[in-house]
Design a protein around this motif. Structure first.
Motif, PDB file in Angstrom:
ATOM      1  N   ARG C  11      55.249  48.258  22.866  1.00  0.00           N
ATOM      2  CA  ARG C  11      54.058  49.097  22.976  1.00  0.00           C
ATOM      3  C   ARG C  11      54.349  50.532  22.556  1.00  0.00           C
ATOM      4  O   ARG C  11      55.409  51.072  22.805  1.00  0.00           O
ATOM      5  N   GLY C  14      55.383  53.097  25.169  1.00  0.00           N
ATOM      6  CA  GLY C  14      56.380  52.649  26.143  1.00  0.00           C
ATOM      7  C   GLY C  14      57.535  53.610  26.346  1.00  0.00           C
ATOM      8  O   GLY C  14      57.853  53.998  27.474  1.00  0.00           O
ATOM      9  N   ASP C  15      58.158  54.022  25.252  1.00  0.00           N
ATOM     10  CA  ASP C  15      59.380  54.817  25.406  1.00  0.00           C
ATOM     11  C   ASP C  15      59.120  56.162  26.070  1.00  0.00           C
ATOM     12  O   ASP C  15      59.898  56.604  26.908  1.00  0.00           O
ATOM     13  N   LYS C  17      56.913  56.783  28.227  1.00  0.00           N
ATOM     14  CA  LYS C  17      56.591  56.584  29.644  1.00  0.00           C
ATOM     15  C   LYS C  17      57.816  56.254  30.491  1.00  0.00           C
ATOM     16  O   LYS C  17      57.860  56.598  31.662  1.00  0.00           O
ATOM     17  N   VAL C  18      58.796  55.589  29.929  1.00  0.00           N
ATOM     18  CA  VAL C  18      59.958  55.220  30.743  1.00  0.00           C
ATOM     19  C   VAL C  18      61.026  56.311  30.783  1.00  0.00           C
ATOM     20  O   VAL C  18      61.975  56.210  31.559  1.00  0.00           O
ATOM     21  N   THR C  19      60.876  57.331  29.942  1.00  0.00           N
ATOM     22  CA  THR C  19      61.879  58.387  29.942  1.00  0.00           C
ATOM     23  C   THR C  19      61.383  59.651  30.632  1.00  0.00           C
ATOM     24  O   THR C  19      62.123  60.604  30.798  1.00  0.00           O
ATOM     25  N   GLY C  20      60.127  59.661  31.021  1.00  0.00           N
ATOM     26  CA  GLY C  20      59.563  60.857  31.644  1.00  0.00           C
ATOM     27  C   GLY C  20      59.058  61.864  30.619  1.00  0.00           C
ATOM     28  O   GLY C  20      58.633  62.958  30.967  1.00  0.00           O
ATOM     29  N   ALA C  22      56.455  61.447  28.552  1.00  0.00           N
ATOM     30  CA  ALA C  22      55.001  61.421  28.392  1.00  0.00           C
ATOM     31  C   ALA C  22      54.375  62.553  29.195  1.00  0.00           C
ATOM     32  O   ALA C  22      54.735  62.768  30.351  1.00  0.00           O
ATOM     33  N   LYS C  23      53.447  63.281  28.587  1.00  0.00           N
ATOM     34  CA  LYS C  23      52.861  64.445  29.248  1.00  0.00           C
ATOM     35  C   LYS C  23      51.487  64.109  29.823  1.00  0.00           C
ATOM     36  O   LYS C  23      50.518  63.889  29.089  1.00  0.00           O
ATOM     37  N   TYR C  24      51.425  64.078  31.132  1.00  0.00           N
ATOM     38  CA  TYR C  24      50.153  63.909  31.845  1.00  0.00           C
ATOM     39  C   TYR C  24      49.606  65.309  32.107  1.00  0.00           C
ATOM     40  O   TYR C  24      50.309  66.311  31.916  1.00  0.00           O
ATOM     41  N   ASP C  27      51.493  67.990  33.830  1.00  0.00           N
ATOM     42  CA  ASP C  27      52.780  68.343  33.225  1.00  0.00           C
ATOM     43  C   ASP C  27      52.619  69.440  32.172  1.00  0.00           C
ATOM     44  O   ASP C  27      53.593  69.853  31.549  1.00  0.00           O
ATOM     45  N   GLY C 217      47.058  58.449  33.752  1.00  0.00           N
ATOM     46  CA  GLY C 217      47.754  57.589  34.705  1.00  0.00           C
ATOM     47  C   GLY C 217      46.848  56.642  35.457  1.00  0.00           C
ATOM     48  O   GLY C 217      46.767  56.669  36.675  1.00  0.00           O
TER      49      GLY C 217
END
Lengths: 167, 271, 712
Positions: C11, C14-15, C17-20, C22-24, C27, C217
């Motif tokens: 996806r 994906g990457d 999101k799993v490394t932190g 991704a900026k929500y 953030d 999220g």
């Protein structure tokens, strides 16, 4: 406070009762650690303090003084961490992604080959609303498997096939 | 320090206090951090009679013999779960500790904090009550020991003086089968609707959480069972000693009915 | 061709999101940014008599006077003020906005900001309300004749409670003001809804308003309409402060103030022959809309269309109404009315089966919609109508009949539900939306331009798979433009199970058009020779899709997905706690573009449905959510996760991309009735959800209480 954060020594001038979560996000710029509830209920803010999983929204800065802290940004420093991250991408453990950092960090202290029950217990303090948890269990199981082979993406369509399931 | 300034709030694992501060439900105040005090952390066996204690300081309680288990107030729920001593001697405390929050809360929350926070829904409190535990209170002038069942005086109030700290919890040997059950509707992270701890030995002891302003030592129901009375009589006795209320988590009716049912389950499962 | 679609490709998000990485929204920061908070009403209904605001310097304060345009949140009806002027209609209604550079200063402002009210009587019972947001009637055949053909007429009433979406990321936005312009970044599902609301509120031309979605999220409908309100608030404060304003709700505020699933009351009166053929269905649907109209009219619409379930019946009457109550407005939540009404019909079907002494599977088999049958609105179903296949698959896979027999009289129960879900907007909705999608040629492949948001369900990945195969390039050569209204066309809201089947189809058309224009060249070669170009396609209804909105007749949806759930559970007779021990979820979704993500939608939606059925309860006291903490509004934890067997069937929809229908919402329609039916199998007669232990304790242990009468 002075702490080793993701392997780097940091000296920070913060209020002793400031939440470790805010110290990490605001003072260290480590925004990978998320806030979901502010009351230790959802686990999105999980970090390791001296190797132990804690909710960083419930830890005052003073109590992290002198500690070694690992956040999601530091997970990839270990091979086992990278394996978990990769498994979450490949096996659908991450959907919206907001609980993912906390899930991965909470799974980090688990030993290779941990049983499904051990995985569930380790993650019991982490809430996810997207997955129903099953793909998270599958991701952690695969990520903890010593062999990298387990992580080969399943390319074949599973439609109409029976899903072997976490139980 | 506590004696000099009674407005200081002792804190340890902070699993409650930071929530109150963050949402503004707790007024701004000063705290004293106990977390670094490692001598409040250990779990070990002690001679039954605590040392350095004047005889009159011990009030009430039964007269246990042998060795007691002494759990430092700062022992976390994880410490308790992992302790071979506690597993062997007080398995119901291990069972209760396993159901506190999730792993992160178990890693930070302390037994002393659970007692000091004094919620009627405190997960370990029925166990301590059924175990006839003792609380060791420490101040600048020394220690005193209070039976757990005399500790609370009402909703979130206790005999602890502002100048005193909870230093440890002592659990005398328990003669009989131990039993524990928490009812919270989901299987982790639940705040209990009813909890029950029971000991079935020569003397039967039953304690219930979340059915009264403080944890309740159900002595009338236990007495019926101790003298060989029927479960129905014990349930009737229990009915007269609990006063559960309706709140956002459940109803008084449910709590009363389930407490009675649990009494029967306890009796059946410890046969 | 066919390399990406149907494969579990990696996806796109994906990457990060799993490394932190991704900026929500929380953030992100802007220079000079301050923080905003909302001061809300503390009463359910009344007049604001006086406002007391005593704030020191450093605070920015705004109220309705600071709105340059119109003071309502533009959506369907212009009834909901952005900031209350004189009247408040629910607890937690926004009245005043406060900004400060120091975030902690915004906690506990009740001392300094307060209001006096002239209170009015609140209404909490939707059936006692005299204000109706929307009434809908569906009539098919001749009801009297249907009842005359019946041997038995059977009635039942079913109730459902509120449900909170409980995305783990709370609502949040940042408004950045400019010279006669406004940009809002946020966690949201529908950028063009927010855009429209801001244009009306600020009185600016559309081109001066820009909305950018940040990583989101979770939404589940909870970020369909509410972000418009929040964006308006941040924009008002930002305009007043002349600085960027960040507003992030904490969990308590998010629970107290934002929308929930509509509570409902469903009543059925059903005529059936002794043999089990349903001859008449009379259904009443009442939805509690809360204090403002928001999306109630459309929630009701989807609700009533699904109210007779996936069953064939010639004589149907459905009456629905959405009523005003003095609680925070209810709104979109995955399923959008269909989970409520299908709970009603599916709980009713098992009671009906008991009543006439017929097996619940048999009753469903006798009445299930088949290809060529017509629905309540008179829509003739195509070859892909799959009620029977999903039912049979679920019964077979779960060992339903054997367990049903074996467990009778024990603490274990097994129950099933049969359901369907229309993909896309209801009726003429898609035509009205006239969605557009674009595809831009890049040096490597193509870039997707749509306003459809990634909220965890896999939009970016799934769209790229469709485009890759339709264009004939590798999946990795397709990228997806950030959702930014300055760049992407309005492909409609990310709701209604439409993102794959409707927007995906638009993209498939774009890709095929692009392919034609490329001729024999690869995208890279064409790009080198001629440069970039963009292809856009706009929604056109499939041929012969007709809808009459006046008579509520015709083709309500282009396609339906079909599902059957079997829930096995165990009841603790001492505590009345229910533990699902096994779930079988069979879903017919046309085509699984990304099987693993589709399975993720089914597992996740089913888990939400189990929470809805058993433990999730919004406790309303005096119009206020009394359990507005995550500690007290409880959702399933990892230890509650029931093992699940997911089976996907594929009967392609002729007008879906590669045959795909919608998948996102349907999984939440089935679990609640399957749970209730399993509880009935254990001897607990529960007709409202959540079936909490408290409700179970008080449930009658006798079965089949419904009124019975010989049809006359």
């Amino acid at each position: 406070m002075i702490a080793i954060i993701n392997g780097k020594r940091r000296k920070l001038d913060v209020h002793p009762m400031k939440r470790l979560l805010d110290v990490l996000r605001e003072d260290c710029g480590l925004t990978g650690t998320k806030e979901g509830c502010g009351e230790g209920e959802c686990g999105a803010c999980t970090v390791l303090v001296d190797g132990v999983a804690v909710d960083s929204c419930l830890v005052p800065a003073a109590q992290a003084d002198g500690c070694a802290i690992v956040t999601i940004e530091g997970v990839a420093r270990a091979r086992s961490g990278r394996a978990l991250q990769d498994a979450f991408v490949k096996l659908g453990g991450a959907q919206c992604g907001i609980c993912t950092p906390g899930m991965i960090v909470a799974a980090l202290p688990l030993k290779a080959g941990a049983s499904l029950d051990e995985i569930k217990t380790a993650l019991a303090g982490n809430l996810c609303r997207c997955t129903g948890y099953l793909s998270i269990f599958r991701s952690v199981q695969a990520g903890l498997r010593p062999s990298r082979e387990a992580l080969r993406p399943t390319r074949k369509t599973r439609v109409k096939g029976k899903r072997a399931n976490a139980r | 320090m506590l004696a000099d300034d009674p407005t200081l709030t002792p804190i340890a694992g902070c699993t409650d206090v930071l929530v109150g501060l963050h949402f503004g439900t707790l007024d701004k105040r000063r705290f004293i951090d106990l977390w670094p005090l490692d001598d409040l952390r250990g779990i070990r066996l002690v001679q039954d009679k605590p040392k350095g204690l004047s005889p009159h300081a011990r009030t009430g309680g039964d007269k246990p013999s042998g060795l007691s288990i002494r759990i430092g107030a700062l022992a976390t729920f994880t410490d308790i779960i992992k302790s071979a001593l506690v597993q062997r001697r007080v398995p119901m405390l291990v069972a209760a500790a396993r159901e506190v929050g999730g792993a992160q809360i178990q890693n930070r929350g302390t037994l002393g904090g659970n007692i000091a926070n004094a919620s009627p829904a405190g997960d370990t409190l029925p166990v301590l009550s059924a175990a006839n535990a003792r609380i060791v209170l420490r101040s600048a002038s020394g220690e005193r020991v209070v039976p757990f069942n005399d500790f609370y005086t009402g909703y979130r109030t206790s005999v602890r003086q502002p100048s005193e700290l909870i230093a440890a919890i002592e659990i005398p040997p328990i003669d009989g089968r131990q039993w524990w059950r928490k009812v919270g509707t989901r299987r982790a992270q639940a705040i209990s609707k009813v909890m029950m701890a029971g000991v079935r030995g020569p003397e039967v002891r039953v304690a219930i959480g979340s059915v009264a302003p403080t944890v309740l030592h159900a002595s009338a129901a236990a007495a019926v069972l101790s003298r060989g009375g029927s479960i129905a009589d014990a349930q009737a006795a229990l009915r007269s000693e609990i006063a559960p209320i309706d709140d956002i988590r459940s109803t008084g009716d449910y709590r009363r009915q389930v407490a009675e049912n649990l009494l029967a389950v306890f009796w059946k499962e410890t046969r | 061709m066919g390399r990406a679609v149907g494969a579990n490709v990696r996806r796109k998000d994906g990457d990060a999101k799993v490394t932190g990485a991704a900026k929500y929204i929380d953030d992100i920061s802007f220079p000079g940014m301050i923080f905003g908070a909302t001061i809300r009403s503390t009463i359910p209904h009344g007049e604001i008599a006086a406002r007391h605001v005593k704030l020191p310097g450093g605070f920015v304060v705004a109220d309705y006077h600071d709105i340059p345009g119109k003071n309502y949140v533009a959506l369907i009806d212009p009834d909901q003020p952005c900031l209350a002027e004189h009247i408040v209609r629910h607890v937690a209604e926004p009245i005043l906005l406060v900004g400060h550079a120091d975030r902690p200063r915004l906690i506990g402002l009740e001392q300094q900001v307060s209001f006096e009210y002239l209170e009015r009587a609140p209404i909490y019972d939707p059936e006692a309300s005299d204000t109706c947001f929307k009434r809908i009637s569906i009539d098919k055949g001749d009801l009297d004749r249907g009842f005359a053909e019946a041997d038995v007429v059977f009635e039942g009433e079913y109730r459902t409670g509120h449900q909170e979406q409980l995305y783990i990321e709370t609502n949040g936005v940042i408004a950045v003001p400019g010279d006669e312009q406004m940009t809002v970044y946020g966690s949201l599902q529908c950028p063009y809804y927010v855009h429209k609301a801001l244009v009306v509120l600020l009185g600016l031309p559309p081109g001066r308003v820009r909305v950018v979605q940040t990583e989101t999220g979770g939404g589940f409908g909870g970020k369909e309409e509410y972000p418009s309100m929040l964006a308006c608030h941040a924009a008002i404060l930002a305009r007043k402060a002349g600085r960027p304003v960040k507003m992030i709700y904490d969990r308590v505020e998010d629970l107290l103030a934002t929308t929930k699933r509509h509570p409902s009351i469903i009543r059925h009166r059903t005529g059936v022959t002794r043999g089990g053929r349903i001859t008449a269905m009379d259904v009443e649907v009442v939805m509690d809309g809360g204090a403002y109209a928001t999306l109630s009219a459309v929630v009701l619409s989807r609700g009533v269309i699904h109210a007779s379930g996936p069953y064939r019946c010639d004589h149907i009457r459905i009456r629905g109404r959405a009523m005003l109550t003095h609680t925070p407005p209810n709104g979109a939540f995955r399923g959008f009315g269909a989970p409520q009404t299908q709970f009603g019909i599916e709980a009713h079907m098992d009671r009906l089966a008991d009543e006439i002494g017929i097996d619940p599977v048999k009753l469903r088999e006798l009445n299930a919609l088949k290809p060529g049958d017509t629905t309540a609105t008179g829509q003739t179903l195509g070859k892909d109508a799959s009620a029977l296949p999903v039912l049979r698959e679920a019964v077979r896979r779960s060992g339903f009949r054997e367990k049903r027999r074996k467990w009778r009289g024990t603490t274990r129960g097994i129950g099933l539900s049969l359901f369907f879900h229309g993909s896309g907007f209801t009726g003429g909705g898609e035509v009205k939306l006239a969605s557009k999608a674009s595809l831009e040629l890049t040096a490597r492949g193509a870039r997707i331009l749509v306003a459809s948001t990634e909220i965890g369900q896999g939009t970016r990945t799934m769209h790229a798979q469709i485009v890759a195969d339709a264009l004939g390039v590798p999946f990795d050569d397709i990228d997806v433009h950030e959702v930014d209204t300055d760049f992407v066309p309005d492909s409609g809201p990310t709701v209604a199970s439409r993102t794959c089947t409707i927007v995906g189809k638009l993209l498939e058309r774009c890709a095929r058009d692009m392919r034609k224009r490329l001729g024999r060249l690869s995208p890279a070669d064409y790009f080198k020779k001629h440069g970039s170009f963009t292809v856009t396609s706009q929604y056109e209804p499939p041929p012969n899709l007709l809808w009459d909105d006046e008579g509520y007749k015709g083709d309500a949806y282009g396609s339906y997905a079909w599902g059957c759930n079997v829930v096995e559970l165990e009841v603790d007779p001492a505590t009345f706690e229910v533990r699902p021990i096994n779930v079988t979820a069979v879903a017919e979704i046309g085509k699984a573009i990304h099987p693993m993500m589709a399975e993720g939608q089914i597992e996740g939606g089913t888990a939400q449905g189990l929470g809805y059925a058993l433990i999730e309860e919004v406790v309303m006291r005096d119009g206020r959510m009394a359990n507005a903490q995550l500690t007290n509004y409880i959702i399933p934890t990892p230890l509650d996760a029931a093992p699940m067997k997911v089976v996907m069937l594929e009967r392609p929809y002729a007008y879906g991309p590669f045959g795909a229908k919608g998948v996102g919402e349907m999984p939440i329609d089935g679990p609640a009735p399957a749970v209730i039916n399993a509880l009935r199998h254990c001897g607990y007669d529960v007709r409202s959800i959540p079936a909490t232990p408290e409700r179970l304790m008080n449930a009658p242990r006798q079965k089949a209480e419904g009124k019975r009468q010989k049809a006359g």
